[in-house]
Design an enzyme around this catalytic site. Structure first.
Site, PDB file in Angstrom:
ATOM      1  N   GLY A 146      -4.174  12.312 -39.258  1.00 22.55           N
ATOM      2  CA  GLY A 146      -5.615  12.410 -39.473  1.00 22.55           C
ATOM      3  C   GLY A 146      -6.137  11.500 -40.563  1.00 22.55           C
ATOM      4  CE  LYS A 162      -1.496  13.605 -31.212  1.00 23.64           C
ATOM      5  NZ  LYS A 162      -2.962  13.493 -31.300  1.00 23.64           N
ATOM      6  NE  ARG A 188     -14.195  14.114 -18.467  1.00 27.49           N
ATOM      7  CZ  ARG A 188     -13.292  15.079 -18.266  1.00 27.49           C
ATOM      8  NH1 ARG A 188     -12.630  15.114 -17.126  1.00 27.49           N
ATOM      9  NH2 ARG A 188     -13.077  16.003 -19.183  1.00 27.49           N
ATOM     10  CE  LYS A 229       0.002  13.768 -34.730  1.00 25.31           C
ATOM     11  NZ  LYS A 229      -0.472  15.032 -35.329  1.00 25.31           N
TER      12      LYS A 229
END
Length: 449
Positions: free
Chosen positions: A132, A103, A45, A203
């Site tokens: 991770g 996720k 951005r 998750k």
């Protein structure tokens, strides 16, 4: 060989590590893939803030980058639902491989992404979305494809595990432990997604979908966070040889008169100190997988952070790039089971209940009768030896504290029992209610197998 050309969406903590690893390991990645892996653009951005990456790669035109005809793979680390969903759908529909750590999007609308990938024959990989750097999703999807998984349970959020670990180790209150986690960088400025359980909820949906070959969304996962956990809860758990952890639990529930079902839930629970998950401290993650043939498997490691997450992303990127070079394709979404999701109210669980009662004859019998009325069996009852003096509402001016641990019962029955306890004249207050999980092991510390 023609290079595999990569577009990176986002260049925050994880994105910068992806750029670094692609540069530092360029030769080794080329050897593993069978062709060079070339980063051709990075969508951000505010380009002026990214002075640590090559300026010629930066662009604010994220849609233009995704739709460049020379891009082979899109790696997304922006996060959030929209506009990312549309960008990844564009990539998949064009036949480009997608690697994502998103996720929230996968748990809400992974079905749409998977269908687009199947329609075009593109790869969709997302190992970094859960735990991770820990290799967890690929073993569920590939290594254990020949087995029947019965349970996936564990600690999948490092922030909440750090907070609960600090409360356990130092006797700190929730707010104090949260402030410490924020100061050390384990908690975001707005920790809502972590402490209210939403991160773990997403998750859990991904884990349940893979493990049980059934489409499970975040809305299917019962969720409670840790913000109501107190130092008294931690002390109560310690008194019976347990510790409190925020658990994500996904189970295949055997059907009695019908098909099996899937239970997926997230909540803080007491687990015995003898269980390996009880010793997982600070910001680490650990997940137990139980399968009929393989037995119990444990996956442990750093569940968040720039470098660990980037490691998982590059693992996926290598897999997708290999498929591009070799003309193959990764595993497709597996939904053949299509099991129903069990409502939380029907899910068997156990409670540890601490309450203050009027210290007079017949109270225990009344309470036991109420449990029996709701068809909840009491496993153990413990009364604190010291009476509570001058308790308001007690007929004798004195109260006593009872600690009750139940046998397994439907969660709705246990919740109704707790509500009814609060309405008894003999009960002066329900202090603490925590679920108890043994995760396949005897809860010997509580005197119950």
């Amino acid at each position: 060989m023609k290079a595999v050309r990569v577009a990176l969406l986002g260049c925050g903590t994880v994105g910068r590590e992806v750029v670094r690893l692609l540069d530092e390991q360029a030769d080794e990645l080329a050897a593993r893939v069978g062709a060079p892996v070339e980063l051709v653009g990075i969508a951000v951005r505010r380009p002026h803030k990214h002075t640590d990456v090559p300026a010629h790669l930066l662009t604010t035109d994220v849609s233009g980058l995704v739709n460049r005809p020379d891009v082979d793979v899109v790696v997304e680390v922006i996060g959030g639902i929209d506009p990312v969903r549309g960008l990844l759908l564009d990539a998949l529909k064009a036949g480009r491989g997608v690697v994502t750590a998103n996720k929230a999007l996968l748990a809400e609308d992974g079905a749409t992404l998977a269908e687009a990938a199947d329609a075009s024959g593109a790869d969709l990989y997302y190992e970094a979305s859960v735990a991770g750097a820990i290799p967890l999703l690929r073993p569920l999807r590939e290594s254990l494809a020949g087995d029947k998984i019965t349970r996936v349970a564990g600690i999948v959020n490092g922030t909440t595990n750090y907070i609960l670990s600090a409360m356990t180790a130092a006797g700190a209150g929730y707010r104090e432990a949260l402030d410490e986690a924020t100061e050390l960088g384990y908690a975001e400025a707005d920790p809502t997604a972590d402490v209210d359980g939403f991160d773990a909820q997403s998750k859990a949906a991904i884990l349940a979908s893979l493990a049980f070959h059934t489409r499970v969304t975040a809305a299917d996962v019962y969720c409670e966070g840790i913000s109501a956990v107190t130092a008294a809860d931690i002390a109560a758990a310690d008194a019976v040889g347990c510790t409190v952890k925020l658990l994500a639990i996904c189970e295949r529930v055997p059907g009695v008169d019908g098909p099996d079902s899937v239970s997926a839930r997230v909540y803080p629970a007491m687990i015995p100190n003898t269980h390996p998950l009880a010793s997982v401290d600070e910001a680490y993650n650990a997940v137990f997988v139980e399968a009929e043939a393989a037995g119990q498997l444990m996956f442990y490691g750093q569940g968040a952070g720039g470098a660990p997450t980037a490691s998982a992303i590059l693992g996926d990127l290598v897999a997708v790039a290999r498929n591009r070079v070799g003309g193959g394709r990764g595993a497709k979404e597996s939904l053949y089971a299509s099991l129903p999701v069990q409502p939380m109210g029907e899910t068997p669980t156990r409670y540890h209940i601490s309450l203050e009662v009027d210290d007079r004859a017949g109270v225990l019998a009344t309470i036991a009768g109420l449990f029996a009325q709701h068809r909840v069996s009491i496993a153990t009852v413990r009364q604190d030896l010291a009476a509570l003096d001058f308790v308001p509402g007690a007929s004798t001016g004195r109260g006593a504290r009872l600690v009750i641990v139940t046998h397994t019962a439907p969660d709705a029955a246990l919740a109704a029992t707790v509500t009814a306890l609060g309405e008894l004249d003999e009960v002066l207050g329900v202090d603490r209610v925590l679920r108890v999980e043994n995760l396949g092991r005897p809860v010997s510390a509580l005197g119950v197998a």
